[in-house]
Write a protein that holds these residues in place. Structure first.
Motif, PDB file in Angstrom:
ATOM      1  N   ARG A 594      -6.859   0.185   3.975  1.00  0.00           N
ATOM      2  CA  ARG A 594      -7.632   0.813   5.043  1.00  0.00           C
ATOM      3  C   ARG A 594      -9.124   0.536   4.860  1.00  0.00           C
ATOM      4  NH1 ARG A 594     -11.622   4.593   5.152  1.00  0.00           N
ATOM      5  NH2 ARG A 594     -10.528   5.877   3.624  1.00  0.00           N
ATOM      6  N   LEU A 629      -1.267  -3.959  14.497  1.00  0.00           N
ATOM      7  CA  LEU A 629      -1.147  -2.936  13.457  1.00  0.00           C
ATOM      8  C   LEU A 629      -0.755  -1.583  14.036  1.00  0.00           C
ATOM      9  CD1 LEU A 629      -4.254  -3.759  11.214  1.00  0.00           C
ATOM     10  CD2 LEU A 629      -1.857  -4.314  10.757  1.00  0.00           C
ATOM     11  N   THR A 630      -1.251  -1.257  15.232  1.00  0.00           N
ATOM     12  CA  THR A 630      -0.957   0.060  15.811  1.00  0.00           C
ATOM     13  C   THR A 630       0.504   0.212  16.185  1.00  0.00           C
ATOM     14  OG1 THR A 630      -1.481  -0.671  18.068  1.00  0.00           O
ATOM     15  CG2 THR A 630      -3.286   0.230  16.745  1.00  0.00           C
ATOM     16  N   ARG A 632       3.336  -1.298  14.708  1.00  0.00           N
ATOM     17  CA  ARG A 632       4.370  -1.606  13.726  1.00  0.00           C
ATOM     18  C   ARG A 632       4.687  -0.371  12.880  1.00  0.00           C
ATOM     19  NH1 ARG A 632       3.488  -7.706  11.241  1.00  0.00           N
ATOM     20  NH2 ARG A 632       3.703  -8.822  13.241  1.00  0.00           N
ATOM     21  N   ASP A 633       5.956   0.031  12.924  1.00  0.00           N
ATOM     22  CA  ASP A 633       6.361   1.211  12.156  1.00  0.00           C
ATOM     23  C   ASP A 633       6.334   0.964  10.653  1.00  0.00           C
ATOM     24  OD1 ASP A 633       6.738   2.546  14.509  1.00  0.00           O
ATOM     25  OD2 ASP A 633       8.891   2.112  14.615  1.00  0.00           O
ATOM     26  N   VAL A 635       3.980  -0.407   9.051  1.00  0.00           N
ATOM     27  CA  VAL A 635       2.600  -0.266   8.570  1.00  0.00           C
ATOM     28  C   VAL A 635       2.341   1.204   8.271  1.00  0.00           C
ATOM     29  CG1 VAL A 635       0.164  -0.520   9.201  1.00  0.00           C
ATOM     30  CG2 VAL A 635       1.832  -2.286   9.857  1.00  0.00           C
ATOM     31  N   ARG A 640      -2.387   2.509  10.653  1.00  0.00           N
ATOM     32  CA  ARG A 640      -2.162   2.548  12.104  1.00  0.00           C
ATOM     33  C   ARG A 640      -3.164   3.479  12.781  1.00  0.00           C
ATOM     34  NH1 ARG A 640       2.680   5.000  13.060  1.00  0.00           N
ATOM     35  NH2 ARG A 640       3.228   5.291  10.868  1.00  0.00           N
ATOM     36  N   TRP A 678      -1.575   9.363   9.385  1.00  0.00           N
ATOM     37  CA  TRP A 678      -2.101   8.799  10.640  1.00  0.00           C
ATOM     38  C   TRP A 678      -3.361   9.558  11.068  1.00  0.00           C
ATOM     39  CZ3 TRP A 678      -3.578   9.426  15.605  1.00  0.00           C
ATOM     40  CH2 TRP A 678      -3.498   8.329  16.467  1.00  0.00           C
TER      41      TRP A 678
END
Length: 796
Positions: A594, A629-630, A632-633, A635, A640, A678
């Protein structure tokens, strides 16, 4: 009265002792010897005449360093109140030869190297002993010091014998407070007393654990004999009091030479360097140090009434710091110090009594201003000066010329320097400081600029430490000027670097230091490393420094086009490799990734600005990566969430879409831990997420509804993440969020809020309340009290 009879006059002293210094001066005036021998390295004999030059201002130090290894060095500091300095000055003023007689630095420096090797061998022997290798143990034991005595502090033993628990206070009482002529009217009496005391100590404790002393004292005896052959018996020796009994000892020349046989050697150079009072507290060349150099300097310089003069200094310092200190405070502090000394049985108030009096009278019992007195006066930051004629390495001379040209004088006090890089002088200062940092000469440290975020501003925190003279000597192997040395060092560091981030950081430093000859070498190594490194984390670490380097051409006029292709290539490789690198990683790796995403986002923002060589489409490609990236589970949630937030901040994602994605994540089908991560990515990590929740109550409502629905058994698992996220917000933001949650979603700024009577909210503007502020505005702006309706309308 003791007289100076035939034979050498041995003046045993305490290094940096003002009482000893006064006694040495009185003894030399009374004895008028033909030569003065001083404890110190003989290689410095040629430097003694420099002590008479007007530009030589103590504190200074003799610096000895190995020619081929400048980092191996030793200092012999001398202050104005050091007995050795007083002896040197007396000899120069009276035309009497002065010589140093301690063990030469060529042996001292090499000896230290041998001891390090011996220590390493001893540790290795111990490991082998533990494995059962008895023969290696015996070999290691044969290298031990010839003296196995217990190391002692002579002053501490004498003080304890006299019934004192503080060696410093005892020394002040028996020596420092005894006046200029020593004990009474006899200038030689204090030295006779100290010699007797040290003789008794050496008889009781042997060498006292100082295993080098036998060799040093043998060399000093040989030098004394040589001086007696040349000048007769009228020889004065100024040395540490501990050595006097050994120098008086009758030994044969053959025995002394036997102790010196086989000593290691190293080619050494010597010069004078500036020193500071603060550094006098350090153990160095002859192992001496004091805790209160400023106080000792005052005792040496004060012609009379030292306590009254000291209290005046303290009062002046505190007044300069806006503390209310009157003459009455000074008088009362002197009286209290005298009273404390009488109660404690001391001949005069010492540092302890004056400190207690200052705390009680001038500082009102507070240790905060007392700390300032200790730092500025008791210790002090006096910086000495040496003449230009003192030997120096070529790099040191070039640095001195640059400092003079740029009006950047070394100072011992820490200070901030604001630079405007649009001016030639400030730009030159910046280049010099960056080049010195690259050479490992940390004279200045960059810090955050105040009042401006422009690239033309730099702020430095400067402080010159005497040890930097050693760093300058070390850096001399890279070149004879600051520019050539920095260039050579940069090229060597580039070739030796292994990590890609190290090379990009070096490229950035080369641009800051304006090293055009080093940059091609660094860029070639950078391109090679970038082509071979496939680790996305390494690439992400390298890109920000590289992109920052591209912006230096704006103010510094540096050609940075060579960096553009490498930066774009790195960015493209990150875009391709980032989504797979973010899949199926644990929480710790996700947090690291991140941070990499944040760093790459900032770098892309700079790299893709309109008008830059790399602006074409690079932002769009990065936004595409974030969208991947947002969705894809695989990740982790923290990545995300951060990707959604970055898209929202850049205007690539609408508020409604961001709310929809948050609603999906916070739905019951998502694991609470993943949902909390998240949220941390979306509104945490210093991203200003608190204000986002304050201004968008839809998002706050989603978080609130999710949090209240988290099952009890999962709540303890998500609580640490949430606490870390919200603890980063400012207190005002947390308070506002709490108020919004208490009122309930949608309450703020609505008609319902006005109807409910919440203070500060109404459906429409109230003209009467708005106009009430106009007289105050008129007063602040200096306008006429009568303001017309037009002004009222504009203000409204």
């Amino acid at each position: 009265m003791t007289t100076f009879t035939a034979g050498p006059l041995l003046l045993g002293v305490r290094h940096h002792g003002p009482g000893s210094a006064r006694a040495v001066r009185a003894a030399l005036e009374a004895a008028t010897p033909e030569v003065v021998l001083i404890e110190g390295p003989p290689e410095a004999d040629a430097l003694i005449p420099l002590a008479a030059e007007k530009d030589m201002c103590p504190p200074v130090a003799l610096l000895a360093h190995v020619v081929d290894e400048p980092g191996r060095s030793a200092f012999w500091p001398l202050a104005e109140f050091s007995p050795e300095w007083v002896a040197i000055r007396w000899a120069l003023e009276h035309g009497v030869p002065a010589r140093f007689i301690d063990l030469p630095a060529t042996h001292t420096l090499a000896w230290g190297n041998e001891e390090e090797k011996r220590t390493a061998e001893g540790e290795q022997g111990q490991e082998q002993e533990e494995k059962g290798e008895k023969g290696e143990k015996e070999a290691g034991a044969s290298d031990r010091s010839v003296d196995a005595g217990v190391r002692i502090d002579p002053l501490a033993v004498l003080a304890e014998t006299a019934g004192h628990d503080d060696p410093e206070r005892w020394w002040e009482d028996v020596v420092e407070h005894r006046g200029g002529a020593g004990f009474g009217a006899d200038p030689f009496a204090p030295f006779t007393a100290l010699e007797e005391a040290m003789g008794a100590l050496r008889e009781a404790y042997g060498v006292g654990g100082h295993d080098r002393d036998l060799v040093r004292e043998a060399y000093m005896r040989l030098q004394m004999r040589a001086a007696q052959r040349e000048f007769g018996d009228e020889v004065a020796v100024v040395c540490g009091a501990w050595h006097v009994p050994a120098l008086r000892q009758k030994t044969t020349v053959a025995a002394d030479r036997a102790l010196l046989k086989g000593l290691p050697k190293a080619k050494a150079d010597m010069t004078w360097v500036p020193w500071t009072h603060r550094r006098l507290s350090r153990v160095s060349g002859y192992g001496a140090g004091i805790d209160s150099p400023g106080w000792y300097g005052h005792l040496f310089a004060a012609p009379d009434r030292p306590v009254e003069r000291w209290m005046t200094k303290v009062a002046r310092l505190l007044r300069d710091e806006d503390r209310m200190v009157s003459s009455a405070h000074v008088i009362e502090a002197v009286r209290l110090a005298d009273t404390l000394a009488a109660m404690r049985g001391r001949p005069l108030p010492g540092l302890t009594e004056t400190t207690d009096a200052v705390r009680a009278v001038m500082c009102e019992g507070s240790d905060v201003p007392l700390g300032l007195v200790h730092d500025r006066l008791v210790v002090g930051d006096v910086l000495g000066e040496v003449p230009q004629s003192a030997p120096a390495v070529p790099l040191q001379r070039d640095l001195a010329r640059a400092q003079k040209r740029l009006r950047l004088k070394p100072e011992p006090m820490e200070r901030e320097l604001e630079l405007d890089l649009r001016g030639e002088t400030d730009a030159g200062r910046s280049r010099l400081l960056h080049r010195l940092r690259l050479l490992g000469i940390a004279w200045g440290e960059p810090t955050a600029s105040r009042g401006s975020t422009g690239t033309f501003r730099e702020t430095w925190r400067l402080r010159w430490e005497p040890e930097l003279s050693v760093r300058v000597a070390e850096a001399g192997v890279w070149g004879t000027t600051v520019l050539s040395a920095a260039t050579g060092k940069a090229e060597a560091d580039a070739v030796a670097a292994h990590a890609l981030a190290d090379v990009t950081a070096l490229a950035e430093r080369c641009l800051l230091a304006e090293l055009p000859d080093a940059l091609p070498v660094v860029m070639r190594v950078l391109a090679d490393r970038a082509a071979l490194d496939a680790d996305v984390g390494h690439l992400a670490q390298a890109l920000p420094a590289l992109v920052r380097s591209l912006r230096y051409g704006d103010v510094r006029g540096t050609d940075t086009h060579a960096l553009t292709d490498v930066a774009v290539g790195l960015a493209e490789r990150i875009f391709v490799g980032l989504p797979p690198a973010c899949a199926a990683i644990d929480a710790e790796a996700a947090e690291h990734m991140r941070r990499h995403v944040d760093a790459v986002h900032g770098a892309v923002g700079l790299l893709g600005e309109p008008g830059t060589a790399a602006s074409g489409g690079i932002r769009e490609r990065w936004h595409s990566v974030l969208r991947v990236l947002t969705g894809r589970d695989t990740v982790p949630g923290v990545i995300r969430g951060r990707a959604v937030r970055l898209l929202l901040d850049d205007g690539e994602l609408g508020q409604d879409e961001a709310a929809r994605l948050m609603g999906l994540v916070l739905s019951p089908g998502t694991e609470p831990g993943d949902a909390a991560a998240w949220i941390e990515g979306f509104v945490g990590g210093g991203s200003g997420g608190g204000m986002l929740l304050v201004h968008d109550e839809r998002l706050l409502g989603l978080v609130d509804a999710w949090l209240t629905g988290v099952p009890a058994e999962a709540f303890t698992d998500v609580l640490p993440l949430l606490r870390r996220t919200f603890s980063e917000y400012e207190a005002g933001v947390r308070r506002t969020l709490g108020e919004l949650v208490r009122r309930g979603p949608g309450a703020r700024g609505s008609a319902e809020a006005a109807a409910s009577g919440i203070p500060g909210f109404a459906p429409d503007l109230d003209p009467g309340r708005a106009d009430a502020v106009l007289p105050v505005l008129s007063l602040l702006l200096g306008l006429d009290e009568a303001y017309d309706d037009d002004f009222a309308g504009v203000a409204r």
